[in-house]
Enzyme design. Sequence first.
Site, PDB file in Angstrom:
ATOM      1  N   ASP A 105      63.139  78.384  81.115  1.00  0.00           N
ATOM      2  CA  ASP A 105      62.754  76.985  80.917  1.00  0.00           C
ATOM      3  C   ASP A 105      61.565  76.723  81.848  1.00  0.00           C
ATOM      4  O   ASP A 105      61.734  76.456  83.034  1.00  0.00           O
ATOM      5  CB  ASP A 105      63.927  76.053  81.233  1.00  0.00           C
ATOM      6  N   LYS A 131      56.175  69.149  78.726  1.00  0.00           N
ATOM      7  CA  LYS A 131      55.443  68.361  79.727  1.00  0.00           C
ATOM      8  C   LYS A 131      53.926  68.541  79.641  1.00  0.00           C
ATOM      9  O   LYS A 131      53.294  67.925  78.803  1.00  0.00           O
ATOM     10  CB  LYS A 131      56.009  68.652  81.118  1.00  0.00           C
ATOM     11  N   PHE A 135      68.477  71.683  85.459  1.00  0.00           N
ATOM     12  CA  PHE A 135      68.072  70.508  84.682  1.00  0.00           C
ATOM     13  C   PHE A 135      67.315  70.998  83.458  1.00  0.00           C
ATOM     14  O   PHE A 135      66.232  71.561  83.561  1.00  0.00           O
ATOM     15  CB  PHE A 135      67.184  69.531  85.472  1.00  0.00           C
TER      16      PHE A 135
END
Length: 399
Positions: free
Chosen positions: A223, A252, A138
């Site tokens: 990531d 985030k 993802f």
Amino acid sequence: MSSAIELEQKFCAHNYNPLPVVLVKGEGARVWDEAGREYIDMMSAYSAVSHGHLHPKIVKALETQLSRLAMVSRSYYTDVLGDFLSYACQLFSYDRALPMNTGAEGVETALKIARKWGYQVKKVPQNKAEIIACTNNFHGRTIAIVGMSTEEQYRADFGPFPAGFNIVPYGDLAALEKAITPNTVAFIVEPIQGEAGIIVPPAGYLKACAELCQRHNVLFIADEIQTGLGRTGKRLACDHEGVRPDLVILGKALGGGVLPVSMVLADDRVMSVLKPGDHGSTFGGYALAAAVGLAALKVMEEEKLAERATQLGARLMAGLKTIQHAGIRDIRGRGLMVGIELDPKLLSGREVAEKLMQAGILSKETHHIVIRLAPPLVIDEALIDKAIEKIRAVFAEFV
Ligand SMILES: *Cc1c(COP(=O)(O)O)cnc(C)c1O
């Protein structure tokens, strides 16, 4: 039904399916709904709220910056962006950082840098660059990114997708080695797969992948949007294996739970392929984001959030493992990134998440069968213990 829910249902695109709770206030690891009911936030907005809701130092940094200057774009210099990026580069030991806003933009940025590096430095023939990603990855929701997804729902009816992406099974080093060709410019990987259901790869996998990439002159892109900034017990999840990626993507929690802030970190030998005009974003690195991002990194250090994640994560994991239920197939994770995998024949993830919500625990199911528990890293022992007991009581209801 609450009118707030009715309004969202009527006017918001149905691209999410929220749990039926309307949150109006947050502080630290707790949030409150319209009726004043308190919840322990065991979700922290997919790790965007690692610092807790409205961390006083982050709010202060935001307010101070807001009273001076918010947004001018990168057409000019500001007196905060340099402070933010120099702090980040020193903390993570990279030469340069490229600021963006969302995680997906950070990923797109890393992919573009990798391709340009491939053509200019590795001398891959034009339009032949290949990037390798993993099954069940993802990395966000743009067309290029869902183009490298293996999740049918993320891709269906969104094609055609850009070419140049190959997929190898996550955790399989031999498959990566086989997939690398002279035109491979990068391998992009999540150190722990979050959305896939908190999938922890075999020990040594990241290290071996990084070495393999180095041998073949392939950029190793981590990531760390979800796993970074202390979540797994280290500043970066790659630190657990002593891996130094060629490119690191943060997002985030970099926004301190108040703004979208992302960045890509790399050394000059890679980052210098970008020239003025090659890439950008109107808001990327704007003054408010820079002030908040700097505060978020400083709080992570000052409050030793990574160490907290190690200690509190061990406490959470140990507590969860004492819960006996035939419908629990596995409990796994690292630091404060934990997943409870359910047996779908016995339990539905959505039902468990709803029951947990009614009991005052906010979590979320992923892929129908994994309950994700990733509270703010500022949570304390007492709240962890309270959460464990509430979770135990909810599982006891499902007989
Ligand atoms: C959330 C996430 C993204 C995408 O971030 P957005 O801010 O939602 O665009 C990318 N990669 C990983 C690993 C993530 O968890």
